[in-house]
Design a protein around this motif. Structure first.
Motif, PDB file in Angstrom:
ATOM      1  N   THR A 153      -2.767  -2.506  -8.333  1.00 21.78           N
ATOM      2  CA  THR A 153      -2.699  -2.531  -6.877  1.00 21.78           C
ATOM      3  C   THR A 153      -3.564  -3.669  -6.356  1.00 21.78           C
ATOM      4  O   THR A 153      -4.745  -3.773  -6.734  1.00 21.78           O
ATOM      5  CB  THR A 153      -3.202  -1.203  -6.279  1.00 21.78           C
ATOM      6  N   ASP A 154      -3.006  -4.528  -5.525  1.00 20.59           N
ATOM      7  CA  ASP A 154      -3.765  -5.621  -4.928  1.00 20.59           C
ATOM      8  C   ASP A 154      -4.855  -5.028  -4.033  1.00 20.59           C
ATOM      9  O   ASP A 154      -4.558  -4.281  -3.094  1.00 20.59           O
ATOM     10  CB  ASP A 154      -2.831  -6.496  -4.085  1.00 20.59           C
ATOM     11  N   THR A 196      -7.421  -2.046  -9.634  1.00 20.97           N
ATOM     12  CA  THR A 196      -7.312  -3.259  -8.826  1.00 20.97           C
ATOM     13  C   THR A 196      -7.675  -4.523  -9.606  1.00 20.97           C
ATOM     14  O   THR A 196      -7.938  -5.567  -9.017  1.00 20.97           O
ATOM     15  CB  THR A 196      -8.217  -3.137  -7.581  1.00 20.97           C
ATOM     16  N   ARG A 207      -6.586  -6.153  -1.687  1.00 23.18           N
ATOM     17  CA  ARG A 207      -6.531  -6.546  -0.281  1.00 23.18           C
ATOM     18  C   ARG A 207      -5.644  -5.594   0.530  1.00 23.18           C
ATOM     19  O   ARG A 207      -5.785  -5.513   1.749  1.00 23.18           O
ATOM     20  CB  ARG A 207      -6.035  -7.977  -0.160  1.00 23.18           C
ATOM     21  N   THR A 208      -4.770  -4.876  -0.144  1.00 24.06           N
ATOM     22  CA  THR A 208      -3.928  -3.913   0.569  1.00 24.06           C
ATOM     23  C   THR A 208      -4.647  -2.588   0.795  1.00 24.06           C
ATOM     24  O   THR A 208      -4.147  -1.726   1.532  1.00 24.06           O
ATOM     25  CB  THR A 208      -2.633  -3.624  -0.210  1.00 24.06           C
ATOM     26  N   LEU A 209      -5.812  -2.424   0.156  1.00 29.62           N
ATOM     27  CA  LEU A 209      -6.560  -1.164   0.252  1.00 29.62           C
ATOM     28  C   LEU A 209      -7.790  -1.257   1.128  1.00 29.62           C
ATOM     29  O   LEU A 209      -8.224  -0.261   1.701  1.00 29.62           O
ATOM     30  CB  LEU A 209      -6.990  -0.716  -1.160  1.00 29.62           C
ATOM     31  N   LYS A 252      -7.086   3.682  -7.447  1.00 29.22           N
ATOM     32  CA  LYS A 252      -6.140   2.644  -7.855  1.00 29.22           C
ATOM     33  C   LYS A 252      -6.842   1.622  -8.744  1.00 29.22           C
ATOM     34  O   LYS A 252      -8.023   1.307  -8.546  1.00 29.22           O
ATOM     35  CB  LYS A 252      -5.554   1.931  -6.638  1.00 29.22           C
ATOM     36  N   LYS A 271     -16.432  -3.339   1.983  1.00 30.05           N
ATOM     37  CA  LYS A 271     -15.301  -4.041   2.599  1.00 30.05           C
ATOM     38  C   LYS A 271     -15.692  -5.430   3.079  1.00 30.05           C
ATOM     39  O   LYS A 271     -15.043  -6.429   2.711  1.00 30.05           O
ATOM     40  CB  LYS A 271     -14.752  -3.210   3.757  1.00 30.05           C
TER      41      LYS A 271
END
Length: 370
Positions: free
Chosen positions: A364-365, A351, A367-369, A349, A330
């Motif tokens: 899936t972006d 990405t 940054r949303t995960l 997902k 992260k």
């Protein structure tokens, strides 16, 4: 963090994901390094060299996959390796997901945090972890093409540079990026007549500036591709759209107008190939013919030169591996948007937008995960 480096098991893949020097840097930073026995042998690195810098040797790959939090490899995981991956485990390697729905599905099902060398970008937007292997593959392409132009190897029986009184072979390079540039360097250096096609006029201007009248440049469109193929003795496919499937610039119908015994080296095979008739081959069985045209489409070309390739690759990948091990996924990815672009799968997902588009899977972006 516990970092694992298994032995590569893809056909004739002789590189290794981590050199003893790289292992030393990780150990010095306080990390534990676990290397499968024999992983570095084909690149000229012994188990003793890894042990001398503080790495542990695992007798079998299973132990590496079971114990490591971060797996550092060279090529995409093969079926036995995919089965060994577990949720949340970090996989750092070349992936090339766009033409590979089976690998993508497995990574998503196993919820692997998969970071692809080939989609990481630097501050200038370049691809720093793809570049060294593109340099190797581009230079190899000219040598491989020259080898297969020999008649006993299936080619037209032409010397790439010709001799006084005899014209040289005509080399057509599709794409003027890193692979193309390095193919041109070698082909032009060997005395071949070289034509390069690209859709970027700035790229063509750059190539014209550095090579001058030693090469010809053409803006890439269907008519110009057809025109060049008719004259070609060797075609080098060097097209790249990062993360996406390569466009099929050479269609099957075009082969009938090419010279019998001419050679195609499709370096873009990792992303599906830029030739419609391309299918992946191996170093054990590298070539095949379609309509009298010899095709070379080995999906891990630099694996034939493992010493050079491993050292060049680790030079580029180690700083990123150090960031992953030291900061965690992260923090390392959110601190660097270019590094974040390397994240291809996370928590089940997909990405990577270009791969998602090529495969028809929802994107899936990341940054949303994170």
């Amino acid at each position: 963090m516990r970092v694992g480096c298994p032995k590569e098991i893809k056909n004739n893949e002789n590189r290794v994901g981590l050199t003893p020097g790289g292992a030393r840097s990780l150990v010095a930073a306080g990390h534990e390094v676990l290397v499968e026995s024999g992983a570095g042998e084909r690149s000229g690195f012994t188990d003793a060299e890894y042990e001398a810098v503080g790495a542990r040797i695992a007798p079998v790959a299973r132990q590496v996959f079971e114990q490591a939090e971060l797996i550092v490899k060279v090529k995409e995981p093969q079926p036995p390796e995919l089965a060994a991956l577990r949720p949340g485990q970090i996989l750092f390697t070349y992936l090339h997901l766009a033409p590979d729905p089976l690998q993508t599905k497995a990574l998503l099902e196993h919820e692997v945090t998969a970071i692809a060398y080939e989609t990481i970008r630097d501050a200038s937007g370049r691809l720093p972890l793809l570049t060294p292997m593109s340099e190797v593959a581009g230079r190899m392409a000219a040598h491989v093409g020259a080898f297969y132009l020999q008649q006993p190897n299936g080619g037209r029986g032409m010397l790439l540079g010709g001799v006084p009184g005899v014209p040289p072979a005509h080399v057509v390079v599709l794409g003027g990026g890193v692979v193309g540039l390095n193919a041109i360097k070698v082909a032009a250096g060997m005395g071949a007549r070289v034509t390069v096609l690209d859709k970027s006029l700035p790229t063509l201007r750059y190539l014209d500036d550095i090579f001058g009248n030693r090469i010809e440049t053409l803006w890439s469109n269907e008519a110009h591709v057809e025109q060049a193929l008719v004259q070609a003795d060797l075609v080098i496919g060097a097209v790249l759209i990062p993360g996406a499937a390569a466009p099929r610039l050479v269609q099957r119908r075009m082969l009938k107008d090419m010279k019998p015994g001419c050679v195609i080296v499709d370096v873009a095979v990792d992303q599906g190939g830029c030739v419609e008739t391309t299918r992946p081959t191996t170093h054990a069985d590298p070539v095949y013919f379609v309509d009298g045209v010899l095709h070379y489409a080995v999906a891990n070309m630099p694996g034939a030169l493992p010493r050079t390739s491993t050292l060049a690759l680790t030079n580029a990948t180690l700083p990123y591996a150090m960031q992953l091990a030291g900061r965690g996924v992260k923090d390392a990815l959110l601190a660097d948007p270019g590094f974040l672009a390397g994240l291809n799968t996370y928590r089940g997902k997909l990405t990577c937008a270009p791969a998602a588009e090529s495969l028809g899977i929802p994107y899936t972006d990341p940054r949303t995960l994170l």
